[in-house]
Design a protein around this motif. Sequence first.
Motif, PDB file in Angstrom:
ATOM      1  N   GLY A  90       0.837  -1.198   0.000  1.00  0.00           N
ATOM      2  CA  GLY A  90       0.000   0.000   0.000  1.00  0.00           C
ATOM      3  C   GLY A  90       0.868   1.242   0.000  1.00  0.00           C
ATOM      4  N   LEU A  91       0.600   2.141  -0.927  1.00  0.00           N
ATOM      5  CA  LEU A  91       1.310   3.412  -1.013  1.00  0.00           C
ATOM      6  C   LEU A  91       0.275   4.513  -0.828  1.00  0.00           C
ATOM      7  N   PHE A  92       0.480   5.347   0.174  1.00  0.00           N
ATOM      8  CA  PHE A  92      -0.463   6.414   0.492  1.00  0.00           C
ATOM      9  C   PHE A  92       0.303   7.732   0.419  1.00  0.00           C
ATOM     10  N   LEU A  93       0.065   8.470  -0.662  1.00  0.00           N
ATOM     11  CA  LEU A  93       0.807   9.699  -0.938  1.00  0.00           C
ATOM     12  C   LEU A  93       0.027  10.903  -0.437  1.00  0.00           C
ATOM     13  N   PHE A  94       0.557  11.542   0.601  1.00  0.00           N
ATOM     14  CA  PHE A  94      -0.003  12.768   1.178  1.00  0.00           C
ATOM     15  C   PHE A  94       0.825  13.937   0.656  1.00  0.00           C
ATOM     16  N   PRO A  95       0.351  15.172   0.797  1.00  0.00           N
ATOM     17  CA  PRO A  95       1.154  16.315   0.336  1.00  0.00           C
ATOM     18  C   PRO A  95       2.525  16.407   1.014  1.00  0.00           C
ATOM     19  N   ASP A  96       2.617  15.957   2.264  1.00  0.00           N
ATOM     20  CA  ASP A  96       3.861  16.122   3.013  1.00  0.00           C
ATOM     21  C   ASP A  96       4.574  14.827   3.377  1.00  0.00           C
ATOM     22  N   ARG A  97       4.020  13.663   2.980  1.00  0.00           N
ATOM     23  CA  ARG A  97       4.662  12.388   3.338  1.00  0.00           C
ATOM     24  C   ARG A  97       4.128  11.253   2.483  1.00  0.00           C
ATOM     25  N   LEU A  98       4.895  10.179   2.458  1.00  0.00           N
ATOM     26  CA  LEU A  98       4.499   8.946   1.798  1.00  0.00           C
ATOM     27  C   LEU A  98       4.443   7.861   2.864  1.00  0.00           C
ATOM     28  N   ILE A  99       3.303   7.177   2.933  1.00  0.00           N
ATOM     29  CA  ILE A  99       3.133   6.056   3.853  1.00  0.00           C
ATOM     30  C   ILE A  99       3.149   4.785   3.016  1.00  0.00           C
ATOM     31  N   VAL A 100       3.993   3.830   3.401  1.00  0.00           N
ATOM     32  CA  VAL A 100       4.056   2.529   2.739  1.00  0.00           C
ATOM     33  C   VAL A 100       3.652   1.488   3.766  1.00  0.00           C
ATOM     34  N   VAL A 101       2.690   0.640   3.407  1.00  0.00           N
ATOM     35  CA  VAL A 101       2.215  -0.409   4.310  1.00  0.00           C
ATOM     36  C   VAL A 101       2.457  -1.748   3.640  1.00  0.00           C
TER      37      VAL A 101
END
Length: 192
Positions: A90-101
Amino acid sequence: MLRTYNIVEGRLFEAEGSLGTIHIYTRPEERETNYLINELKIDEHTYNSALDPDELGRLEFEPNHIAAIVKCPKRYTAADNFLFKISSLGLFLFPDRLIVVAREDIDIFDSRIFQKLSSITDVFLKTIFRCVQHFEEHLRVIHKVSNELEVEINKALTNKDLLYMFSLEKSLVYYLKAIGSNSRVIEKIKAN
């Protein structure tokens, strides 16, 4: 488990604690899951999809982030008996960060393609590209092994060789499905 990274001079470097702009959650604990769903507003179904190896790849646009589920090959070991397995990421791209699950440890950032980075969007796109590259590497190995097994089967037909060939065939079906799934994610990125 949480690992964090920052982009420094175009490269990824591990950061202290949760100070990085790229957060990788491997086998997230309940507290981490609650944070991702309740605080960051990651859709629970999409979050669970990131941990489900049978989930299809997709791209979704949420109010505060972009969510991508991509397929990645699992690390192969001899105990797998020629069965190459797939996992989801899972890749969750926010304006200020990237979350990888991820459900298990992933070594996607070990590639040279993670150089000359200028933003977390670069990391997002190169992570998808790295998954595709990883499939290509495994397909080369599968091709080589299947050629060797074919020679063995032609010499002396044994059940073991046939079982290995069936495992390789099953792996190819999984890989084709996963690559097609990633292809749809890439097409949606291009369209948007």
